[in-house]
Design an enzyme around this catalytic site. Structure first.
Site, PDB file in Angstrom:
ATOM      1  N   HIS A  18       0.909  -1.132  -0.042  1.00  0.00           N
ATOM      2  CA  HIS A  18      -0.124  -0.092   0.049  1.00  0.00           C
ATOM      3  C   HIS A  18       0.814   1.133   0.056  1.00  0.00           C
ATOM      4  O   HIS A  18       0.864   2.159  -0.894  1.00  0.00           O
ATOM      5  CB  HIS A  18      -0.866  -0.151   1.482  1.00  0.00           C
ATOM      6  N   GLU A  19       1.707   1.207   0.876  1.00  0.00           N
ATOM      7  CA  GLU A  19       2.575   2.377   1.143  1.00  0.00           C
ATOM      8  C   GLU A  19       3.834   2.555   0.038  1.00  0.00           C
ATOM      9  O   GLU A  19       3.738   3.762  -0.536  1.00  0.00           O
ATOM     10  CB  GLU A  19       3.320   2.589   2.352  1.00  0.00           C
ATOM     11  N   HIS A  22       2.111   4.642  -2.822  1.00  0.00           N
ATOM     12  CA  HIS A  22       2.185   6.132  -2.746  1.00  0.00           C
ATOM     13  C   HIS A  22       3.568   6.517  -2.969  1.00  0.00           C
ATOM     14  O   HIS A  22       3.912   7.668  -3.407  1.00  0.00           O
ATOM     15  CB  HIS A  22       1.869   6.398  -1.099  1.00  0.00           C
TER      16      HIS A  22
END
Length: 415
Positions: A18-19, A22
């Site tokens: 997920h990170e 980003h």
């Protein structure tokens, strides 16, 4: 212990993917990413690669990418501030020593008069030795040094807010997108290793001590007839047997080019259906594995959205939600069913995380996207102070919900 290890690996994988979404899109847009963190709380481990510090923190319940411009700068140079300066070979400021100046004897010490480290990149001040007022150009990659720690300055064009709305939307959306991508990858690997469910009239894995095993049937037997009825698919095998609990069956199969006949008495499961202890067969195929992975991911997304709709309409209550404690408990049960069930559980959690993060709620990625869409429509950003307040209130409410859900999970354990 197995459950704890599985939870750490699963959560670490979900958060990291997920990170990383980003991080990847932020760097692509030219945003300065100060920190990529897995977990919250005190640092357990950190390593700096180029301009980003990668950290592992104590509480594995989330993660973050700290992008320049999202929060106020930690350090602000004000008039009267006494600092030290170190220079690169081009005589531009490369390090700004904020404190502990005695540790840097080679630094030029000045008293700040004015500074701009976002647009014009300069520091103006009075030299301590001669009292002369000087202006110093600052390198775009210059670093603050405070208490021995280094923080890179963030020129305006390296800050999150300076990028186009489209780039910022992509950066925020990339986190949830990566969770859907992770689920797809996990499914592909799972089907490549396990195989794809086949509807051929072939017996899959047999359960020990169940009727099929006792009768002498083997995995891989090709079923020709049951009680004289021709069989063309595994679905027909399952349907025929399910409708006949506690019945005697005559099953004719092909094994090693020989025809064999077996007599089996079905058992009855908790739903009252007939069973003989045979699983569906699997076949190995790269193309079918990829296709099945997309199908499975789509099905899980639909199920998650249906559950969300039921929650919103009140068809299911908050007491049906599971938090970290509930997920830990379920993971403990899943571990007992082997690696493929763990992989399926991981994919489901990843899809769940992606969908939840896209909800238009403050403090979630969906809430941030909502403000960015509003900016795109209005042609100007929402007041940062108001947005920060909304996210703060939303985060507080989410924490309250988490406490309630966790309390419900704990109660379920002891019920």
């Amino acid at each position: 212990m197995e459950t704890f290890i599985a939870v750490v690996i699963i959560f670490g994988l979900l958060i990291s993917f997920h990170e990383f979404g980003h991080l990847l899109l932020a760097k692509r847009a030219g945003i300065l990413c100060r920190e990529f963190a897995i977990g919250f709380g005190p640092k357990l481990f950190s390593i700096k690669k180029k301009e980003t510090v990668y950290t592992l923190r104590l509480l594995p319940i989330g993660g973050f990418v700290r992008m320049a411009g999202e929060d106020p700068e930690v350090i602000e140079l004000k008039p009267g501030h006494r600092i030290g300066l170190l220079f690169n070979p081009q005589q531009m400021v490369s390090k700004i020593i904020i404190n502990q100046l005695n540790k840097y004897p080679n630094a030029k010490v000045i008293t700040v008069d004015s500074a701009d480290l976002e647009r014009d990149l300069y520091i103006q001040g009075y030299e301590e030795e001669y009292g002369e007022r000087l202006t110093f150009s600052v390198d775009r990659k210059a670093e603050y040094v405070t208490d021995g720690q280094e923080f890179q300055i963030a020129p305006l064009d390296r800050q999150f807010g300076s990028k186009s709305v489209f780039d910022r939307i992509l950066t925020i959306f990339a986190g949830p997108f990566n969770n859907f991508l992770l689920a797809l990858i996990v499914f592909i690997i799972m089907f490549l290793l396990q195989g794809v469910p086949s509807d051929k009239p072939v017996l899959g894995k047999l359960t020990a001590d169940d009727p099929a095993t006792k009768a002498g049937l083997h995995q891989g037997d090709r079923v020709l007839t049951i009680n004289g009825n021709a069989i063309e698919s595994f679905s027909e095998i399952a349907s025929y047997i399910n409708k006949r609990p506690n019945k005697d069956l005559t099953i004719k199969v092909e094994r090693d080019n020989n025809i064999k006949t077996f007599h089996v008495t079905t058992a009855k499961n908790e739903q009252g259906q007939g069973i003989i202890g045979v699983q569906q067969p699997f076949e190995k195929s790269v193309g079918k594995s990829i296709k099945m992975s997309f199908t499975q991911s789509y099905s899980m997304i639909k199920l998650e959205l249906q559950a969300l709709k039921q929650l919103v309409t009140g068809a299911i209550g908050i007491d049906q939600l599971s938090g970290p404690v509930g997920i830990y408990t379920i993971t403990g049960q899943v571990v007992n069913y082997g690696i493929f069930m763990i992989m399926q559980w991981t994919a489901m959690l990843s899809i769940n995380l992606g969908i939840v993060n896209l909800l238009p709620l403050p403090a979630l990625d969906g809430g941030r996207l909502l403000f960015l869409f509003a900016e795109a429509l209005r042609g100007k950003p929402v007041d940062p102070k108001k947005e920060t307040l909304v996210h703060f209130i939303g985060f507080a409410l989410l924490m309250l919900l988490m406490i309630v859900v966790t309390w419900n999970d704990i109660q379920k354990i002891f019920m």
